[in-house]
Design an enzyme around this catalytic site. Sequence first.
Site, short mmCIF file in Angstrom:
data_model
loop_
_atom_site.label_atom_id
_atom_site.label_comp_id
_atom_site.label_asym_id
_atom_site.label_seq_id
_atom_site.Cartn_x
_atom_site.Cartn_y
_atom_site.Cartn_z
N ASP A 134 0.85 -1.19 0.00
CA ASP A 134 0.00 0.00 0.00
C ASP A 134 0.88 1.23 0.00
O ASP A 134 2.05 1.15 0.37
CB ASP A 134 -0.92 0.02 1.23
CG ASP A 134 -2.18 0.83 1.01
OD1 ASP A 134 -2.08 2.07 0.88
OD2 ASP A 134 -3.28 0.25 0.97
N ASN A 178 -6.02 -5.53 -5.24
CA ASN A 178 -7.23 -4.90 -4.72
C ASN A 178 -7.20 -3.37 -4.75
O ASN A 178 -8.24 -2.74 -4.74
CB ASN A 178 -7.45 -5.38 -3.28
CG ASN A 178 -8.50 -4.59 -2.55
OD1 ASN A 178 -9.70 -4.77 -2.81
ND2 ASN A 178 -8.08 -3.70 -1.66
N TYR A 227 -15.20 5.39 -13.06
CA TYR A 227 -15.05 4.24 -12.17
C TYR A 227 -15.61 2.99 -12.83
O TYR A 227 -14.96 1.93 -12.85
CB TYR A 227 -15.77 4.51 -10.85
CG TYR A 227 -15.61 3.39 -9.83
CD1 TYR A 227 -14.43 3.25 -9.12
CD2 TYR A 227 -16.65 2.49 -9.60
CE1 TYR A 227 -14.27 2.23 -8.20
CE2 TYR A 227 -16.50 1.48 -8.67
CZ TYR A 227 -15.32 1.34 -7.97
OH TYR A 227 -15.16 0.32 -7.06
N LYS A 284 -13.52 -0.38 -14.01
CA LYS A 284 -13.78 -1.70 -13.45
C LYS A 284 -14.23 -2.69 -14.53
O LYS A 284 -13.94 -3.89 -14.43
CB LYS A 284 -14.81 -1.60 -12.32
CG LYS A 284 -14.29 -0.86 -11.09
CD LYS A 284 -13.02 -1.49 -10.53
CE LYS A 284 -12.59 -0.86 -9.22
NZ LYS A 284 -11.40 -1.51 -8.64
N ILE A 304 -19.87 -1.74 -0.15
CA ILE A 304 -19.27 -2.31 1.05
C ILE A 304 -18.93 -1.19 2.03
O ILE A 304 -18.52 -0.09 1.62
CB ILE A 304 -17.96 -3.08 0.69
CG1 ILE A 304 -18.24 -4.10 -0.42
CG2 ILE A 304 -17.37 -3.75 1.93
CD1 ILE A 304 -19.20 -5.20 -0.06
N THR A 363 -16.78 0.71 3.63
CA THR A 363 -15.37 1.07 3.60
C THR A 363 -15.26 2.59 3.58
O THR A 363 -16.27 3.31 3.59
CB THR A 363 -14.68 0.52 2.34
OG1 THR A 363 -15.28 1.11 1.19
CG2 THR A 363 -14.81 -1.01 2.26
#
Length: 252
Positions: free
Chosen positions: A37, A90, A156, A160, A189, A191
Amino acid sequence: MGLVAGKVALVTGGAAGIGRASAVTFAREGARVAVVDDDAAGGEKTVAMIEEAGGTAVFIECDIADADGVECAIAKSVEAFGRLDCAHNNAGVEGPMALTAEYAESEWDRLMGVNVKGTWLCMRHEIPRMLFRGGGAIVNTASFAGVVGVEGMTAYSASKFGVVGITKVAALEYASMGIRVNAVCPGPIRTAMIDRLRETNPQAMADLLASAPMGRLGRPEEIAEAAVWLCSDRASFVNGHSMVVDGAFTAR
């Protein structure tokens, strides 16, 4: 024995959210984990969580949009553990919401650079390492927005869909060489991405919750379980698949 006992896994975007949950789940299921990361503090916290639970992990700082950085990160992970068996690519960004004709070119380029090019860069350096060992498994994080269109998320969604596309192509290219490549497509989700949506567009957040078939958002751990299973030998004939984990959002 865990699902990935004795294996080495690499997780990008491992400092928080789905990435952190994935790294922790890989470790719980027996893998040694390289947590990658650009957020050093968050990444080190993920490593500490794994080690406190008795697992083994290292943190490697890297921006996946940087080609040299990705090459270095993959090399460091192999140096740390001797090989690479599994990868969960991810890391990604969501960008602002805007109509297609009003989307800023700079934001479009940023999302493509991280979500599509960044994922490809990771695969570009993971695949040779896996081929050297005779095989492996890769899971890329796409999105339910990579399966159906979502208004206001033109860049986005396009990025994807791109992740789903490169996943399918790589699966075909390396199937006979012992490498499986799949994608996991999360629905909404809980997050930091959802937190930002709540702050910047509370009405969109309210609409999202109102439309949730199961009456709730997903948890990062629910995506992590799917990603780790896809990397395990129990998914040995699953290849080129885009697994939607969205609580039936796209079932309509």
